[in-house]
Design an enzyme around this catalytic site. Structure first.
Site, PDB file in Angstrom:
ATOM      1  N   GLU A  53       0.831  -1.203   0.000  1.00 23.28           N
ATOM      2  CA  GLU A  53       0.000   0.000   0.000  1.00 23.28           C
ATOM      3  C   GLU A  53       0.869   1.258   0.000  1.00 23.28           C
ATOM      4  O   GLU A  53       0.442   2.310  -0.466  1.00 23.28           O
ATOM      5  CB  GLU A  53      -0.921  -0.010   1.236  1.00 23.28           C
ATOM      6  CG  GLU A  53      -2.314   0.487   0.945  1.00 23.28           C
ATOM      7  CD  GLU A  53      -3.281   0.275   2.095  1.00 23.28           C
ATOM      8  OE1 GLU A  53      -4.248  -0.477   1.921  1.00 23.28           O
ATOM      9  OE2 GLU A  53      -3.082   0.856   3.177  1.00 23.28           O
ATOM     10  N   HIS A  85       8.339 -26.644  -0.764  1.00 22.19           N
ATOM     11  CA  HIS A  85       7.732 -27.787  -1.441  1.00 22.19           C
ATOM     12  C   HIS A  85       6.536 -27.366  -2.296  1.00 22.19           C
ATOM     13  O   HIS A  85       5.754 -28.198  -2.731  1.00 22.19           O
ATOM     14  CB  HIS A  85       7.324 -28.832  -0.400  1.00 22.19           C
ATOM     15  CG  HIS A  85       8.508 -29.292   0.401  1.00 22.19           C
ATOM     16  ND1 HIS A  85       9.249 -30.402   0.067  1.00 22.19           N
ATOM     17  CD2 HIS A  85       9.118 -28.749   1.478  1.00 22.19           C
ATOM     18  CE1 HIS A  85      10.250 -30.541   0.931  1.00 22.19           C
ATOM     19  NE2 HIS A  85      10.189 -29.541   1.797  1.00 22.19           N
ATOM     20  N   LYS A 139     -13.722   0.030  -4.097  1.00 19.89           N
ATOM     21  CA  LYS A 139     -14.806   0.453  -3.192  1.00 19.89           C
ATOM     22  C   LYS A 139     -15.918   1.130  -3.981  1.00 19.89           C
ATOM     23  O   LYS A 139     -17.101   0.883  -3.754  1.00 19.89           O
ATOM     24  CB  LYS A 139     -14.263   1.415  -2.128  1.00 19.89           C
ATOM     25  CG  LYS A 139     -13.373   0.735  -1.107  1.00 19.89           C
ATOM     26  CD  LYS A 139     -12.926   1.722  -0.036  1.00 19.89           C
ATOM     27  CE  LYS A 139     -11.900   1.104   0.880  1.00 19.89           C
ATOM     28  NZ  LYS A 139     -11.287   2.057   1.788  1.00 19.89           N
TER      29      LYS A 139
HETATM   30  O1  LIG Z   1      -9.204   1.422   9.578  1.00 17.07           O
HETATM   31  P1  LIG Z   1     -10.063   1.603   8.383  1.00 17.07           P
HETATM   32  O2  LIG Z   1     -10.338   3.033   8.081  1.00 17.07           O
HETATM   33  O3  LIG Z   1     -11.337   0.803   8.504  1.00 17.07           O
HETATM   34  O4  LIG Z   1      -9.282   1.059   7.124  1.00 17.07           O
HETATM   35  C1  LIG Z   1      -8.861  -0.253   7.020  1.00 17.07           C
HETATM   36  C2  LIG Z   1      -7.897  -0.407   5.896  1.00 17.07           C
HETATM   37  O5  LIG Z   1      -8.518  -0.012   4.689  1.00 17.07           O
HETATM   38  C3  LIG Z   1      -7.672   0.831   3.950  1.00 17.07           C
HETATM   39  O6  LIG Z   1      -8.073   2.153   4.132  1.00 17.07           O
HETATM   40  C4  LIG Z   1      -7.749   0.486   2.506  1.00 17.07           C
HETATM   41  O7  LIG Z   1      -9.067   0.634   2.076  1.00 17.07           O
HETATM   42  C5  LIG Z   1      -6.304   0.624   4.559  1.00 17.07           C
HETATM   43  O8  LIG Z   1      -5.431   1.655   4.317  1.00 17.07           O
HETATM   44  C6  LIG Z   1      -6.662   0.456   5.985  1.00 17.07           C
HETATM   45  O9  LIG Z   1      -5.644  -0.139   6.757  1.00 17.07           O
END
Ligand SMILES: O=P(O)(O)OC[C@H]1O[C@](O)(CO)[C@@H](O)[C@@H]1O
Length: 448
Positions: free
Chosen positions: A290, A311, A425
């Site tokens: 990320e 393996h 998303k």
């Molecule tokens: O803690 P949040 O805001 O629910 O996000 C969870 C995860 O989702 C992300 O925002 C990615 O969508 C990550 O960067 C983060 O660790």
């Protein structure tokens, strides 16, 4: 003196001696940017000084909450995804015995810590509810944004289960919310309901939150020593403050990865030789992926659990496309040992190993694999820690965090944002009919 031995002697077939030294000017520049807050994404570099600058009052509240959970719950359900669960999951696995969660309640000193909201699988949720059964449990819901779908669904489910079991008031005293200080639906809900709340600092992005309440409350509830975890990270913060590539192991690691990346080694395998380190690699993969996968470039982080994966993936690593580099996490002192049994007859042909410690066999296998992979064209680096304790883990977390900050800047990207995760998303929300996504819904449905 650094508490991690970073050994890059096995990249010498791939990188000339002068190449590391020639990175010093660039490393100095990005180190300045990172520490002075003059680089891109500098609003999210609070983790650099977190081991010294954390909220001590909140830390005490975390310890008190962990004690309460230990006293009134057999299970702690930790709800979160990505950086909101990977750090604590990695730490709990690393610091406890492998079958810790399988021990029956009467043999446990501390609650079982189980995870939810890290997928959308209904089967997983049903299985989890079944395994909790009628035992007492508490919930730590963790979301920095407070709006992530997966944990939000899981929290609805577990809040309802808690309320049915303990009543509304009883449920409230078993819910701990870790989220933004001001924003997000979870913050609003926590305030309305009066949950005990912990803060994810603004300046610390999700994947860097293991040493905030996100990681610390579940880790403390599991019975691990979070003072020592922070002490290890603090030591690393001091040890890696000087950017000199002659001495700074974390910076050597960052610079070596960058040199190798420019030569075409575009995938890094983080390898371990202890099953309790598997989730450490999962944490590391988010941290690296990320942070670095931006602008159509960056090292692809992958992992391997040895000797198991020798393996399965071993053939590819030895003999497949030559774009791999490998970083091995070595634990100098094993948690425990076992002697290969001695028998009179040598029916299985293992006589040459009998009476020897399995740790010796494991270690020797590691050395053999490193040499084989290097001979096969895979540059190898070793990150050696002293042992699997809290101090070493805090130190290791910081080692990788500071290295990825330097490494990302060396590659000319912003290591502290994650714009790419929005694409899935948006599509998911549109297809699920979330208000506000109507045009996108039409566009995507036409393509299905
Ligand atoms: O803690 P949040 O805001 O629910 O996000 C969870 C995860 O989702 C992300 O925002 C990615 O969508 C990550 O960067 C983060 O660790």
């Amino acid at each position: 003196m650094a508490r991690i031995k970073f050994d890059y002697s096995n990249v010498k077939n791939f990188v000339n001696d002068h190449e590391l030294a020639q990175m010093q000017t660039m490393v100095n520049a990005v180190d300045r940017d990172l520490r002075a807050g003059t680089g891109v994404g500098s609003d999210f570099t609070g983790w650099v000084t977190l081991p010294t600058d954390y909220d001590k009052d909140e830390f005490a509240r975390i310890q008190a909450a962990a004690k309460k959970i230990q006293s009134d719950s057999k299970v702690l359900v930790v709800i979160g995804i990505g950086g909101s669960y990977l750090g604590s999951r990695a730490a709990i696995d690393f610091l406890h015995e492998f079958y810790n969660n399988y021990l029956p309640d009467d043999q446990r000193e501390f609650p079982q810590v189980l995870f939810a909201g890290n997928s959308i699988s209904p089967a997983y949720l049903n299985d989890l509810i079944k395994v909790i059964g009628d035992r007492d449990f508490s919930v730590n819901v963790i979301s920095k944004s407070g709006t992530t779908t997966e944990p939000a669904i899981a929290f609805r489910v577990f809040k309802d289960l808690l309320e049915k079991k303990y009543g509304q008031e009883g449920a409230k005293s078993r819910i701990y919310a870790t989220t933004d200080a001001k924003r997000g639906a979870l913050k609003g809900e926590a305030t309305t309901e009066g949950y005990e709340t912990f803060v994810v600092p603004d300046a610390v992005g999700g994947r860097f939150t293991v040493l905030t309440a996100c990681g610390l409350l579940p880790i403390a509830a599991s019975g691990a020593d979070i003072e020592q975890l922070m002490a290890g990270a603090r030591q690393a913060q001091a040890d890696y403050a000087d950017p000199d590539l002659a001495t700074n192991g974390a910076y050597q690691y960052a610079a070596m990865r960058n040199i190798l990346y420019r030569k075409g080694y575009t995938t890094e395998i983080l390898a371990n030789w202890e099953p309790t380190l598997q989730y450490l690699a999962e944490w590391w993969k988010q941290l690296q992926g990320e942070s670095e996968g931006k602008d159509h470039k960056g090292i692809y982080p992958s992992s391997a659990n040895y000797s198991t994966d020798l393996h399965s993936l071993g053939q590819y690593i030895q003999d497949g496309r030559r774009d791999l580099m490998e970083t091995v996490i070595k634990v100098a002192t094993p948690v425990s040992d076992y002697v290969v049994p001695v028998t009179d007859e040598d029916l299985d042909g293992l006589g040459y190993l009998q009476g020897k410690n399995m740790s010796y066999v494991n270690d020797t296998a590691m050395q053999g694999v490193v040499l084989a992979h290097v001979d096969g064209g895979v540059p190898n680096m070793i990150v050696e820690i002293e042992k699997q304790d809290e101090f070493s883990l805090g130190y290791l977390f910081y080692f990788f965090e500071i290295a990825v900050g330097i490494s990302g800047y060396l590659n000319g990207i912003n290591p502290f944002d994650q714009p790419g995760v929005e694409a899935y998303k948006t599509n998911m929300f549109a297809l699920l009919g979330k208000p506000g996504y109507e045009d996108k819904t039409k566009e995507l449905r036409a393509r299905l």
